[in-house]
Structures are given as C-alpha cells and as structure tokens.
Design an enzyme around this catalytic site. Structure first.
Site, short mmCIF file in Angstrom:
data_model
loop_
_atom_site.label_atom_id
_atom_site.label_comp_id
_atom_site.label_asym_id
_atom_site.label_seq_id
_atom_site.Cartn_x
_atom_site.Cartn_y
_atom_site.Cartn_z
N GLY A 262 7.49 0.15 15.29
CA GLY A 262 7.70 1.10 16.38
C GLY A 262 8.77 2.14 16.09
O GLY A 262 8.58 3.34 16.35
N THR A 263 9.88 1.71 15.54
CA THR A 263 11.00 2.63 15.32
C THR A 263 10.61 3.73 14.35
O THR A 263 10.84 4.92 14.61
CB THR A 263 12.23 1.85 14.80
OG1 THR A 263 12.55 0.84 15.75
CG2 THR A 263 13.42 2.75 14.59
N ASN B 252 9.94 -1.28 28.09
CA ASN B 252 10.26 -2.57 27.47
C ASN B 252 11.19 -3.43 28.31
O ASN B 252 11.26 -4.63 28.13
CB ASN B 252 10.84 -2.37 26.08
CG ASN B 252 11.91 -1.30 26.04
OD1 ASN B 252 11.69 -0.17 26.45
ND2 ASN B 252 13.08 -1.66 25.57
N GLN C 218 4.98 -1.59 23.70
CA GLN C 218 4.85 -2.72 24.64
C GLN C 218 3.48 -2.77 25.31
O GLN C 218 3.08 -3.82 25.82
CB GLN C 218 5.94 -2.65 25.72
CG GLN C 218 7.35 -2.79 25.21
CD GLN C 218 7.70 -4.20 24.74
OE1 GLN C 218 7.04 -5.18 25.09
NE2 GLN C 218 8.73 -4.31 23.93
N SER D 86 3.54 -1.46 17.24
CA SER D 86 4.30 -2.41 16.43
C SER D 86 3.60 -3.78 16.46
O SER D 86 3.28 -4.28 17.54
CB SER D 86 5.71 -2.54 17.00
OG SER D 86 6.46 -3.48 16.28
N ALA D 87 3.38 -4.36 15.28
CA ALA D 87 2.58 -5.59 15.22
C ALA D 87 3.31 -6.82 15.77
O ALA D 87 2.68 -7.73 16.29
CB ALA D 87 2.17 -5.86 13.77
N HIS D 88 4.65 -6.83 15.67
CA HIS D 88 5.33 -8.09 16.06
C HIS D 88 5.39 -8.28 17.57
O HIS D 88 5.84 -9.33 18.04
CB HIS D 88 6.72 -8.20 15.40
CG HIS D 88 7.79 -7.33 15.99
ND1 HIS D 88 8.75 -7.80 16.84
CD2 HIS D 88 8.07 -6.02 15.82
CE1 HIS D 88 9.59 -6.82 17.15
NE2 HIS D 88 9.19 -5.73 16.55
N THR E 171 4.59 1.33 -2.08
CA THR E 171 3.51 0.33 -2.20
C THR E 171 3.26 -0.31 -0.84
O THR E 171 4.20 -0.71 -0.14
CB THR E 171 3.90 -0.74 -3.23
OG1 THR E 171 4.14 -0.06 -4.47
CG2 THR E 171 2.79 -1.77 -3.42
N CYS F 156 16.80 -5.20 21.91
CA CYS F 156 17.32 -4.21 20.96
C CYS F 156 18.64 -3.65 21.45
O CYS F 156 19.34 -3.00 20.71
CB CYS F 156 16.33 -3.08 20.78
SG CYS F 156 14.69 -3.63 20.42
N1 PLP Z 1 9.57 1.08 21.35
C1 PLP Z 1 9.58 0.13 22.29
C2 PLP Z 1 9.10 0.45 23.67
C3 PLP Z 1 10.03 -1.16 21.98
O1 PLP Z 1 10.06 -2.10 22.93
C4 PLP Z 1 10.49 -1.42 20.67
C5 PLP Z 1 11.05 -2.75 20.32
O2 PLP Z 1 11.45 -3.50 21.16
C6 PLP Z 1 10.42 -0.39 19.71
C7 PLP Z 1 9.96 0.85 20.09
C8 PLP Z 1 10.83 -0.64 18.29
O3 PLP Z 1 9.81 -1.32 17.62
P1 PLP Z 1 10.08 -2.07 16.22
O4 PLP Z 1 10.83 -3.31 16.55
O5 PLP Z 1 8.72 -2.35 15.68
O6 PLP Z 1 10.83 -1.11 15.38
#
Ligand code: PLP
Length: 408
Positions: A92-93, A170, A198, A218-220, A256, A344
């Site tokens: 995501g970031t 989030n 989210q 974001s996959a996690h 890669t 975060c």
């Molecule tokens: N954007 C939102 C709304 C999120 O909740 C998060 C992580 O909590 C992110 C971005 C960042 O994602 P990543 O952890 O994959 O960098």
C-alpha cells in the site's frame, strides 16, 4: 552439551510462542491478517523449486514468467481491469507514493484534493508534494468520517489534476461514496486515485463502473503475504517508473520480481473473492452482536465511524474515563490483540488524526480502541472479550478521579 541446551531452549521458546498464538484472540485484522495455509503452501514452490529469475532466457524461467502473468490476470479480473493496467508493488505505501508522485511529476504544478483522514502513506506524500510547490486541499469529514460531496465539488479548481480519497478508512472503517466521487472526477476530467488497502476484497470494486483511474492495494490485509501489493493505473494515464533499473513490470518498476509474493497475493485474492459474501455476512453478524453488547453494557461507550456505511470487520469504540493505551495492555495480558487507533500510527505522538477529524475531543480519542475481526471469530471469543473489557474498564474507572467526580 551447549548445542543440546540451545536446541532445547529454542524449541521451548517456539513451543510457548505457538501455544500462546493458538490461544490468543486476534482482533487486529486491519493491521495485518494471518496468511491462509493454502497461500503459503502455494508460495513455497517459488522458494523451493520454481526459483528461476523470471527475466532469464530459458524455459525454466518462462514457466515462472507465465505464473506472474497468471497472477496479473487474476488481479486484473478481480477489479474489472485489463492485464496491462496492473503493476506489482511492495504494498500500500509504495502504491500510494507512486500514484501521487507520478502524477505530480507529470503535471509539474497544480492542485490535489485529498481528505484529512487518509493513511499517512497519502498524507506524508502530500506534505512532501506541498514542499515541492503543489497546492493540497484536505477535505473535512463529518462526525461519521464521511466526506461531503458538495465540499469536494466546491474544492475543485481549474488546476486540480488529482483527487485521492480512500475507499475505506483504516481506523474507523467508514466507506466513502467511491462511485459518486469517480463520477465527479470524470465530469471534471480529473484523475481519481483511491487507496483501497482496507476495502479491496471486503467490498466489490469495479474500476470501470466506479470511474477509478488509479488504485492502491496490499496483500497482507487479505490473508496474503506482507511486502506485496499492486497499483492499478488506467490505460492512457501518463505512467512513469518509480524505481529505476531493469526492465521488469514493463519498464515501470525495476528489480527482480517478488515471485512468491506476487503469486501468493493472487492466490489470496482468488480465495478472498470466492469467500467475500460469506465472510461479509459472518462478520456483519458478529459486528452487530458486539456493537450492541458493548453499547448496551458498557456505560459511557460510543461507536466511532459510520453506523451503517462501514467495513463489516471494523469496530472502533471510545470508552470515556478509561485510557485506551492502558486498556490495550490489559487486554493483551488476557490474550486479546486490539489496536489503539491505527497500528501504523502507534508510534505517533498525540491523538489519532482520524479521530480528531471526526470531532472527538482529545480525552475521547485517548480512550479509543479498534477491534477488527475476521470471519473466524466466534461468539465465545466476543463474549470473553466483552467480559474482559467490562472488568478492565471498571478497574480503570474506579481509579479515575475524573470518573468518580462525574458520577457522584
Ligand atoms: N493505506 C491504508 C488505508 C492502510 O491501512 C495501510 C496499512 O495499514 C496502508 C495504506 C499501507 O499499506 P502497506 O502496509 O502495505 O504498506
């Protein structure tokens, strides 16, 4: 002798950890999710056997390239996009940074509209762009965390080139009217980016129907691996590389490929798609149950976020006269994992920017906990959590002079 002792200690540590993990109640799925066994078993082949560098020339590598293409197709189909509109990222970031900086780099100057409740991946990128001369409007939200479409329309200027508004928040789980925002952006010929980290695989997303120009995932957050995600970029947008080097990702993201991560994400998406409806229904039922019990049985508690337009897995409560950070530690000792605000931002000083934006006074913001469940949560686990919460809050309030003064 030493080696044996070491092995025994190692074994015991791992055993204790595993036992503790098996017994804990995990209610922090907005921070991250547990990878599904089918996902990591699927990923193993890329670490054990199918380890070729996808850029190599032999057929062993061609097989791995085919697998990445399979993954790209899966991801594209999941949001009604075309295959060449999906760029693999580290999550995501990176996707958020890339989307905003890429457009800023293309337009060179101008105006961006976002909201006060975005994730820091967007807010910090906007601060960075402001320092480089871009003008940013941060939209307000109402008490439920919803933007006002009128304010969005009024904020559009002649030089507005980008609107970036998250699909689901989030912290408080509020869902924004993405389709309506997309329509406004389309009418004004403005690029619309949404951070769907989210929301993706929690609500159906159709980028064409919703007029989304760029989207971060974001996959996690969907039972996939950490450190992987994708950025959707609509065809014909001015795409530019973010990481320079080799020719991977059609020359757009060098390095890669994280093959195990990419294929694991696609596998997680495949499972998430097939289970979206049942997960939604189960979570909604448990969410309703927990919200009603908490609000009815814990005095001075309130639900933050939208009462209806919210993610099915999110519950964000403030418990007046009880410190959220202390409650978090007390619940942790009782085997319950929750979050005080966003994971975060647990290192951030001060109350959460999201809770501030919805108008919570600092005192309530500091007494806030976020519970994010998944479809495996049981009624017993919720009952246990509520019992612990009630006892812990009672204990804290008994020692709170503010509370005692208030109730006597
Ligand atoms: N954007 C939102 C709304 C999120 O909740 C998060 C992580 O909590 C992110 C971005 C960042 O994602 P990543 O952890 O994959 O960098």
């Amino acid at each position: 002798m030493l080696i044996t002792l070491y092995v025994v200690i190692e074994y015991n540590i791992n055993k204790t950890d595993t036992e503790a993990i098996m017994n804990m109640i995990y209610m922090d799925n907005a921070a991250t999710t547990r990878m599904r066994p089918q996902v990591y078993e699927f990923m193993l082949q890329y670490m054990k056997d199918r380890y070729a560098n996808p850029s190599s020339g032999y057929s062993f590598a061609q097989g791995v390239r085919d697998d990445i293409n399979w993954a790209r197709e899966k991801l594209a189909l999941s949001i009604n996009a075309d295959i060449d509109e999906i760029i693999m990222t580290s999550g995501g970031t990176e996707s958020d940074n890339w989307a905003l900086k890429m457009m800023a780099d293309y337009f060179k100057k101008g105006h961006i509209i976002t909201t006060k409740i975005e994730h820091h991946a967007i807010l910090r990128t906007c601060e960075f762009l402001e320092k480089h001369g871009f003008s940013i409007t941060y939209l307000n939200v109402d008490e439920f965390g919803m933007i006002k479409l009128d304010e969005l329309k009024r904020s559009i200027r002649k030089d507005t080139f980008l609107i970036s508004i998250m699909a689901a928040n989030n912290e408080v789980g509020t869902l924004q009217p993405i389709e309506k925002i997309g329509q406004i952006a389309l009418e004004k010929n403005i690029i619309f980016h949404t951070d769907a980290v989210q929301a993706y695989m929690h609500i159906p997303i159709d980028v064409k129907k919703m007029n989304i120009s760029m989207m971060s995932t974001s996959a996690h957050k969907l039972n996939g691996p950490k450190g992987t995600g994708f950025l959707y970029v609509k065809k014909n947008l001015p795409l530019a590389p973010y990481i320079h080097g080799g020719m991977q990702e059609n020359n757009m993201r060098a390095g890669t490929e994280n093959v195990a991560g990419i294929c694991g994400m696609a596998k997680a998406v495949q499972i998430a798609e097939n289970t979206m409806q049942i997960r939604y229904e189960t979570e909604r039922r448990m969410q309703k149950y927990m919200i009603s019990r908490v609000l009815n049985e814990i005095p001075f508690s309130r639900l933050n976020g939208h009462p209806v337009n919210r993610l099915s897995n999110n519950m964000n409560f403030s418990f007046q006269f009880a410190d959220g950070a202390t409650l978090l530690v007390m619940l942790d000792r009782q085997g319950i994992c929750v979050s005080a605000g966003s994971a975060c931002s647990t290192n951030e000083a001060g109350p959460s920017h999201v809770l501030k934006a919805i108008g919570l006074p600092d005192e309530l913001a500091y007494s806030t906990l976020r519970f994010t469940i998944n479809e495996t949560i049981t009624k017993n686990e919720i009952d246990y959590t509520i019992n612990c919460l009630k006892n812990d809050i009672d204990a804290l309030r008994k020692n709170s002079t503010k509370y005692i003064r208030y109730v006597t």
